[in-house]
Design a protein around this motif. Structure first.
Motif, short mmCIF file in Angstrom:
data_model
loop_
_atom_site.label_atom_id
_atom_site.label_comp_id
_atom_site.label_asym_id
_atom_site.label_seq_id
_atom_site.Cartn_x
_atom_site.Cartn_y
_atom_site.Cartn_z
N PHE A 1 47.00 6.20 50.98
CA PHE A 1 47.05 6.45 49.51
C PHE A 1 45.64 5.90 48.97
O PHE A 1 45.51 4.74 48.90
CB PHE A 1 48.30 5.66 48.85
N ALA A 2 45.09 6.73 48.40
CA ALA A 2 43.80 6.47 47.81
C ALA A 2 43.71 6.44 46.07
O ALA A 2 43.18 5.72 45.57
CB ALA A 2 42.78 7.43 47.96
N GLY A 3 44.84 7.26 45.52
CA GLY A 3 44.93 6.99 44.16
C GLY A 3 45.77 8.10 43.81
O GLY A 3 46.47 8.69 44.33
N MET B 1 38.96 2.39 47.39
CA MET B 1 38.78 3.58 47.61
C MET B 1 37.70 4.37 46.77
O MET B 1 37.30 5.57 46.97
CB MET B 1 40.05 4.60 47.35
N THR B 2 36.78 3.47 45.98
CA THR B 2 35.97 4.06 45.22
C THR B 2 34.47 4.14 46.03
O THR B 2 34.71 3.55 47.11
CB THR B 2 35.51 3.07 44.08
N GLY B 3 33.77 5.02 45.29
CA GLY B 3 32.44 5.16 46.18
C GLY B 3 32.40 5.80 47.48
O GLY B 3 31.45 6.10 48.25
N LYS B 4 33.28 6.91 47.51
CA LYS B 4 33.48 7.53 48.79
C LYS B 4 33.70 8.94 48.38
O LYS B 4 33.61 10.11 49.25
CB LYS B 4 34.74 7.26 49.60
N ASP C 1 36.78 6.47 28.68
CA ASP C 1 36.10 5.63 27.69
C ASP C 1 34.88 5.59 27.91
O ASP C 1 34.15 5.60 29.04
CB ASP C 1 36.72 4.15 28.24
N ALA C 2 33.93 5.42 26.66
CA ALA C 2 32.52 5.53 26.73
C ALA C 2 31.84 4.71 27.81
O ALA C 2 30.61 4.93 28.45
CB ALA C 2 32.09 5.50 25.42
N PRO C 3 32.40 3.46 28.00
CA PRO C 3 31.74 2.39 28.56
C PRO C 3 32.04 2.72 30.06
O PRO C 3 31.41 2.14 30.95
CB PRO C 3 31.99 1.16 28.27
N HIS C 4 32.75 3.72 30.55
CA HIS C 4 32.96 3.61 31.97
C HIS C 4 32.29 4.72 32.42
O HIS C 4 32.53 6.01 32.84
CB HIS C 4 34.75 4.27 31.83
N TYR C 5 31.11 4.27 33.07
CA TYR C 5 30.11 5.20 33.33
C TYR C 5 30.43 5.69 34.94
O TYR C 5 29.88 6.92 34.93
CB TYR C 5 28.72 4.47 33.59
N THR C 6 31.19 5.08 35.61
CA THR C 6 31.47 5.66 37.02
C THR C 6 32.22 7.05 36.73
O THR C 6 32.14 8.07 37.30
CB THR C 6 32.33 4.91 37.64
N SER C 7 33.31 6.95 35.81
CA SER C 7 34.06 8.16 35.49
C SER C 7 33.38 9.11 34.93
O SER C 7 33.57 10.22 35.03
CB SER C 7 35.42 7.79 34.68
#
Length: 169
Positions: free
Chosen positions: A76-78, A101-104, A132-138
């Motif tokens: 389960f990844a998300g 599970m991030t970065g894949k 959210d504005a500061p959530h640069y990864t998203s």
């Protein structure tokens, strides 16, 4: 029948009530809740309500939240899916991964499958994703999905960015 989506590496399966502990653990993880729940630790009953609503949404509208399973090891990844926010008429794209599970590329891969489903099976003309504005990864995931930044505004006291993709089919 609830729709299962597949990509090269992932299987997306609609959440069911028996996924309560798994989803609640994900929602309350400090990495996930930071942006998804504005760092609030939600109660298990709220997660149960989300799962109940999810089952109803799949039954009536054929969309909701899918659990992301990595095919290679059945892990389960998300989650990824469609959910209504801010009182809008049409659901938005939503995704979240467990920290390990991030970065894949899983968020992009799963979300791309949900976008294709929304356009090709549900016949949406467009899809929005807010983060959210500061959530640069998203935000980077939205950009990789070819979504365009259309607005940044304050929502519930937080700066929120809105991305949009129009039917590409």
């Amino acid at each position: 029948m609830k729709p299962t989506l597949e990509t090269k590496r992932l299987k997306l399966i609609p959440f069911e009530l028996n996924d309560l502990e798994m989803l609640h653990e994900t929602f309350t993880d400090s990495f996930v809740r930071r942006y998804l729940w504005d760092n609030e630790i939600i109660g298990i009953e709220q997660t149960r309500e989300i799962l109940t609503t999810n089952e109803e949404l799949f039954e009536s509208n054929h969309w909701g939240l899918w659990k992301i399973i990595v095919k290679e090891n059945n892990t389960f990844a998300g989650f990824a899916g469609l959910w209504v926010f801010f009182g809008e008429d049409q659901p938005q794209l939503l995704y979240g991964l467990r920290p390990e599970m991030t970065g894949k590329g899983y968020a992009t891969e799963a979300s791309s499958s949900v976008i294709d489903y929304a356009f090709n099976r549900l016949e949406f003309n467009y899809l929005i994703a807010a983060c959210d504005a500061p959530h640069y990864t998203s935000r980077k995931v939205c950009e990789r999905l070819q979504m365009k930044l259309v607005e940044e505004r304050e929502v519930n006291g937080k700066m929120t960015t809105f991305y949009r993709i129009d039917d590409h089919g």
